[in-house]
Design a protein around this motif. Sequence first.
Motif, short mmCIF file in Angstrom:
data_model
loop_
_atom_site.label_atom_id
_atom_site.label_comp_id
_atom_site.label_asym_id
_atom_site.label_seq_id
_atom_site.Cartn_x
_atom_site.Cartn_y
_atom_site.Cartn_z
N LEU A 9 0.81 -1.22 0.00
CA LEU A 9 0.00 0.00 0.00
C LEU A 9 0.84 1.26 0.00
N GLU A 10 2.08 1.16 0.48
CA GLU A 10 2.96 2.33 0.57
C GLU A 10 3.89 2.44 -0.64
N CYS A 11 3.76 1.51 -1.58
CA CYS A 11 4.68 1.48 -2.72
C CYS A 11 4.09 2.17 -3.96
N ASP A 12 4.93 2.33 -4.97
CA ASP A 12 4.50 2.95 -6.23
C ASP A 12 3.99 1.92 -7.22
N VAL A 13 4.64 0.77 -7.19
CA VAL A 13 4.27 -0.31 -8.11
C VAL A 13 4.10 -1.58 -7.29
N VAL A 14 3.03 -2.28 -7.55
CA VAL A 14 2.82 -3.55 -6.86
C VAL A 14 2.70 -4.63 -7.94
N LEU A 15 3.62 -5.58 -7.89
CA LEU A 15 3.67 -6.62 -8.91
C LEU A 15 3.17 -7.94 -8.33
N PRO A 16 2.17 -8.54 -8.97
CA PRO A 16 1.64 -9.80 -8.44
C PRO A 16 2.58 -10.94 -8.73
N GLU A 17 3.11 -11.53 -7.68
CA GLU A 17 4.01 -12.65 -7.85
C GLU A 17 3.22 -13.94 -7.67
N THR A 18 3.67 -15.01 -8.34
CA THR A 18 3.05 -16.31 -8.12
C THR A 18 3.43 -16.82 -6.74
N SER A 19 2.57 -17.66 -6.17
CA SER A 19 2.95 -18.33 -4.93
C SER A 19 3.87 -19.49 -5.27
N PHE A 20 4.46 -20.09 -4.23
CA PHE A 20 5.41 -21.18 -4.50
C PHE A 20 4.74 -22.38 -5.17
N HIS A 21 3.42 -22.48 -5.06
CA HIS A 21 2.73 -23.58 -5.74
C HIS A 21 2.65 -23.35 -7.25
N GLU A 22 2.94 -22.14 -7.68
CA GLU A 22 2.76 -21.80 -9.09
C GLU A 22 4.08 -21.52 -9.79
N GLN A 23 5.20 -21.80 -9.13
CA GLN A 23 6.49 -21.43 -9.71
C GLN A 23 7.56 -22.44 -9.32
N ALA A 24 8.72 -22.28 -9.92
CA ALA A 24 9.86 -23.15 -9.60
C ALA A 24 10.83 -22.40 -8.69
N GLU A 25 11.50 -23.15 -7.82
CA GLU A 25 12.58 -22.61 -7.00
C GLU A 25 13.59 -23.72 -6.77
N VAL A 26 14.83 -23.34 -6.72
CA VAL A 26 15.90 -24.30 -6.42
C VAL A 26 16.71 -23.69 -5.29
N ARG A 27 16.94 -24.47 -4.25
CA ARG A 27 17.74 -23.90 -3.18
C ARG A 27 18.43 -24.97 -2.35
N ASN A 28 19.28 -24.52 -1.45
CA ASN A 28 19.94 -25.37 -0.49
C ASN A 28 18.94 -25.76 0.59
N GLY A 29 18.90 -27.02 0.94
CA GLY A 29 17.98 -27.48 1.97
C GLY A 29 18.53 -27.25 3.36
N MET A 30 17.62 -27.13 4.30
CA MET A 30 18.00 -26.89 5.70
C MET A 30 18.13 -28.23 6.41
N TRP A 31 19.21 -28.90 6.09
CA TRP A 31 19.43 -30.23 6.65
C TRP A 31 20.89 -30.36 7.02
N LEU A 32 21.26 -31.42 7.73
CA LEU A 32 22.63 -31.58 8.21
C LEU A 32 23.64 -31.66 7.07
N GLY A 33 23.32 -32.41 6.06
CA GLY A 33 24.25 -32.58 4.95
C GLY A 33 23.97 -31.56 3.86
N PRO A 34 24.82 -31.53 2.83
CA PRO A 34 24.52 -30.66 1.69
C PRO A 34 23.27 -31.20 1.01
N GLN A 35 22.40 -30.32 0.59
CA GLN A 35 21.14 -30.77 0.02
C GLN A 35 20.60 -29.73 -0.96
N VAL A 36 20.10 -30.20 -2.08
CA VAL A 36 19.42 -29.32 -3.02
C VAL A 36 17.95 -29.72 -3.03
N ILE A 37 17.06 -28.75 -2.93
CA ILE A 37 15.64 -29.06 -3.00
C ILE A 37 15.01 -28.27 -4.14
#
Lengths: 188, 704
Positions: free
Chosen positions: B441-469
């Motif tokens: 509401l305080e911004c000049d432009v508001v862009l509708p982003e997809t939720s995570f159910h509607e898009q792809a993401e790749v990241r490091n997992g929060m686990w003990l070992g190295p992990q890609v999710i």
Amino acid sequence: MQYGFYFDSARCVKCHACEVACKTWNEIDLGPRWREVVKIESGTFPNVKAMNVSMACMHCGDAPCRNACPVSAITKRVEDGIVVVDQNKCIGCGFCVWACPFNAPQLTTVSSKMEKCTFCQSPGKERPLHLPRACEEICPTGAIITGPLAELAKVNREKAARRLAGADLKGMPNVVLDGAQRFAPPAE
Amino acid sequence: MTAMNRDVGAELARIKGAKTIKSFCYTCPWQCPTEVFVRDDRIVYQKGNPLSPNNIGARCAKGMASWYVSRDPDRLKYPMLRTSPKGDAPAFRRASWDEAFDFIAAKLKKIADTWGPEAVALTCHHDPNTVFYRHLLGDLYGSPNAGYAHTSGCEQDRRAACLTLFGHVFPMHDFANARYVMLWGMNMLGANQGLWESRALMDAKAKGCRLVVIDPNFTETAQRADEWVPVRPGTDGALALAMCRVIIDDKLYDEDFVNKYCNGFTGFRDHLHARGYTPEWAAPICGIDAPRIVRLAREFATTKPAISAIFKGSGYYTNGTDAGRACYILDALTGQVDKPGNIHLKDWAPLAAPVAIPDSAKRKPGKPPLHVAMGYPLAPDLPNSKLPEAVIDGKPYPVKGLFVHATNPVMSDPNRDRVMEMFRRLELGVALELYMSETALECDVVLPETSFHEQAEVRNGMWLGPQVILCQPVVSPVGEAKPAYAIAQGIAERMGWGQHFPYRRWEDWAELMLKDIPISLDELKETGFWAGPVKYDRVPAGLSTPSGKIEIFSQAYADAGFDGYPVYGERSVLPDKDYPLQLTHSKFSMHCNIVTQNNPYLMEVCGENWVEINRLDALKYGIQDGANVVVESPKDKIVIKAKVVEGLVPGCVSVRHGHGFGHWAMGSVAKGRGAHSNNLMDTHTSPITGANCYNECKVRVRPA
């Protein structure tokens, strides 16, 4: 065979995941709460205790709701002991709500018919009994285990053996609890 | 077991007439790997990915209910451009994506020409897709301020402490192998739902691990603990330093370990003596008697493997950074670092950039990043509370443009008035949002982003070992919403940098990110994750600290004008006659920050927040359990429901989830439910890390 729940209050952290899983799997509307986590606190600062209990239908051996129902809408399945309500017969009178010691029957204006935990056996959404219930499957801390009471006994043999004796008593819930929580037999 | 688990998802999906897609949940930053059940472009159920070591097949309430966000009628559907002057009642009109991109590109060019690229900053919530904006605004536009997130409103002091001592930004906890766990202001089982960590802690407890929770609040974790230590708010540092003293004086430390692998042990011993940090000194400060401090220290030092860890609670005070260091020095003194059952200095998976920008195209920043220019060289992230100074006062240099991605600073930062004023002074405020949020509401432009159910993401997992999710799009976008990578691409094209964002499908950039990971994207789509081996005992090989050792003494602190050893100083705002209660904060597990309150299935479980007050204080101030009360600070007041409890240190009140309720925008479900408490506090900042000090606030309460 009687199916039931094992609940370990030492593990429950009142995250409510079981409630939302129950609602999602069984496609329940907002309003009725088939399962609800209740917190009980005792003691005074700084010696405080808190215990959480995830409550749903206990599928009682001699179900008071069934005995109270004036139109015989509630039955206990012979093969697995699951207590079910036939919504086509239910008239929404609420006798079962009064009779149940656990407030398991949910009677809301959403359907105006009694609804409650079906042990994930709702028509069209029946989970095979060899799989976990939705509440069990989701629980992050492993506080809920479901299955035949005989198998639940293996989870904690000594305590469960005591509970099992009680489980066959008239009116006792088919729930195996850890030593921290006991339900008193219903008053005569 | 594995094969059986794999069948469960398929068997359940058949019942639902659904197909399953492996993905992860980004309702909260723990990002649990999932199996999503989809039928007719709708999510009908979700499971934890049972194959993934950091999910154990479970979900949390907010993850399970997250299907709603993909169908929420209150979601933003179109780009919106502001039509009302800043500060006036916000009004927006629907715009096309072309218009929105053109508007942003024109403003970006103007700001770069007039003020320099450093005048544009980015803040986010560690969303993996923010990486596209970092490349756009950092590499190409040339702002040194495009790498920021929201950490100063979160666990800034924990990060700083872990970086300082261990050279690691975010250690995990190997609860499964621990026999003694001491958590400081960390509501592991309540607020932070790293589900596999919760399960591991519970399993360890069942095998006899002792759990000690040090917290003014009888949190969900304290409730399950073997011992709750009700420390006074903001005094964790004193308690931890006193415990260090006991361990050293009683010679319970690991001599070989501290000599070989710690920097500054003997100096620390002398420092504790010189400062007079003893249990007797700490007892009246902390409200914990000296024999108990001695016992806790001895128990901790003699029961191995052990973990002493913090998260946020101890860091919400101006003395929080050193408190965090002291809590982790307990691990170092006893040699309890990165072995089985310790805090775990996990390896990260080597994810590559999703775009390949040649060095020749990169613009080198002309100014130091804001946190350095502001005088916080030790800050692991932007001191959010100081950003208004840059925007409003031009200090240390002017900031004119701000991109806000997956965060809502108007509600999440302290001193709401000042944050809103900051947004109104911007030349370009861009909100990438799911909802017309309070910040949008305080911004000049508001862009509708997809939720995570509607898009792809790749990241490091929060686990003990190295992990890609991997998060995969499972349903169609809402309205005209676009994923972050498509939005960054659109802006890049308008800026003349389209060739650096050449992907046509998300798989194109995902494959680039995976180039150093021993799994193909097709395989990853099937499994949802890749996990490498869990390793232990990285300390002897050397850490990423300046000395290569665990830095009990930090030269960097000394160079920045602070004590190289942790010290205890009193917090900044103390209760007084007029405002006799310390305000503290705690969170819920069934809500995540500011993002879940428009979900009716979560609001049914927890539809408002409240303030907890000890029964003795309630008696004193006439507060009834369940009644509305006025909580008033010198700055503002709120009306909120009271819960009278025993499990809270007298003399303080605890607002639960005060930053996430009391929405005045966002959506029809969230609006007006509960109370927003972040305008009660003034701007207080950790002098070392710039962390927001939410608990530096005194209040009084009365019946409403």
